[in-house]
Design an enzyme around this catalytic site. Structure first.
Site, PDB file in Angstrom:
ATOM      1  CD  GLU A   1      86.157  18.493  42.591  1.00  0.00           C
ATOM      2  OE1 GLU A   1      85.077  18.562  42.703  1.00  0.00           O
ATOM      3  OE2 GLU A   1      86.834  17.385  43.238  1.00  0.00           O
TER       4      GLU A   1
ATOM      5  CG  HIS B   1      91.955  10.411  33.961  1.00  0.00           C
ATOM      6  ND1 HIS B   1      91.630  11.814  33.795  1.00  0.00           N
ATOM      7  CD2 HIS B   1      91.322  10.028  35.004  1.00  0.00           C
ATOM      8  CE1 HIS B   1      91.206  12.237  34.796  1.00  0.00           C
ATOM      9  NE2 HIS B   1      90.816  11.258  35.563  1.00  0.00           N
TER      10      HIS B   1
ATOM     11  CD  GLU C   1      93.130  12.486  30.653  1.00  0.00           C
ATOM     12  OE1 GLU C   1      92.664  13.031  31.711  1.00  0.00           O
ATOM     13  OE2 GLU C   1      92.102  11.636  29.826  1.00  0.00           O
TER      14      GLU C   1
ATOM     15  CB  CYS D   1      87.424  11.895  34.816  1.00  0.00           C
ATOM     16  SG  CYS D   1      87.493  11.366  36.612  1.00  0.00           S
TER      17      CYS D   1
ATOM     18  CB  ILE E   1      92.428   9.273  38.845  1.00  0.00           C
ATOM     19  CG1 ILE E   1      93.574   8.650  38.123  1.00  0.00           C
ATOM     20  CG2 ILE E   1      92.814  10.055  40.024  1.00  0.00           C
ATOM     21  CD1 ILE E   1      94.584   9.512  37.490  1.00  0.00           C
TER      22      ILE E   1
END
Length: 191
Positions: A48, A169, A171, A79, A133
Site C-alpha cells: 500500500e 509482482h 516476486e 507495484c 494485484i
C-alpha cells in the site's frame, strides 16, 4: 553484493525469497540504522503506497532513501514501489519519493477482483509471467525513460538510469528473471 529490501509493509518476504534463490545477499530495512550497512541496491516492494509513504516519513527513512536514489543507488520498485518512485500520480494529489520521470495511475485495474495473471514480453528478457494485484500502470513517460513492457496498451515496466519499476509482482511468480535483470543493473552500475 548486498541488496536492501524495504520491509515496512507489503510483499517484502517474497522479494527476499527471490534474491535467496539467486544467491544474492540481502537484508530488510525497517529503521534508519538498517541503512548503515553496505547497500548496493534497494527494493521497494508492492503493498500500500500511501501507508509506505507515511511510514517512510515517520521512521525518518524518507530523506535518506530519496538521497541514495538521487546519488545513483539502483532501485527496483514493484507495484506500490512504482507509485512511490513516480514523479506524479495521475489520480492523486500526493507524490512520494518522486525520482522517476513517469506519471502513474494507482489501482488502475480496479479492486482485488480486477487482479490477473498474464504472460508478456519484457525487453531484454523475453516472455515472462506477470501477476497484477490492484496494480497501477504507467500513464506516461518522459523521453529519458525506457519502456520495458506493455500489456493491453498500458506501460507496465520501465527503466530510467538507476531506477527499474514494474506494475506487476515478479516476486509472486516462480520466475526470477526480473530480479536477475535488477542484479545485472547493479553490476553495471559499479563498472
Amino acid at each position: 553484493m548486498n541488496i536492501g529490501i524495504l520491509a515496512l509493509q507489503g510483499a517484502f518476504v517474497e522479494h527476499k525469497q527471490a534474491l535467496d534463490i539467486l544467491g544474492i545477499k540481502n537484508f530488510e530495512i525497517r529503521k534508519l540504522d538498517d541503512l548503515n550497512q553496505k547497500l548496493d541496491g534497494l527494493i521497494l516492494p508492492g503493498g500500500e503506497s500511501t501507508v509506505m509513504g507515511k511510514l517512510l516519513h515517520e521512521l525518518k527513512l524518507f530523506e535518506l532513501i530519496k538521497l541514495l536514489i538521487q546519488k545513483g543507488t539502483p532501485v527496483f520498485g514493484t507495484c506500490a514501489g512504482l507509485v512511490l518512485l513516480s514523479n506524479r500520480i495521475f489520480n492523486d494529489k500526493v507524490s512520494h519519493i518522486a525520482t522517476m520521470d513517469i506519471i502513474c495511475k494507482r489501482n488502475a485495474y480496479g479492486r482485488q477482483l480486477g487482479s490477473f495473471d498474464t504472460i508478456s514480453n519484457f525487453k531484454g528478457i523475453g516472455e515472462i509471467p506477470m501477476r497484477f494485484i490492484r496494480a497501477p500502470y504507467i500513464h506516461s513517460v518522459k523521453e529519458n525513460v525506457e519502456i520495458l513492457a506493455v500489456v493491453d496498451d498500458k506501460i507496465v515496466a520501465a527503466k530510467q538510469n538507476n531506477q527499474l519499476v514494474t506494475a506487476f509482482h515478479p516476486e509472486l511468480t516462480k520466475d526470477t528473471s526480473v530480479h536477475q535483470y535488477f542484479v545485472e543493473m547493479i553490476k553495471n552500475n559499479k563498472l
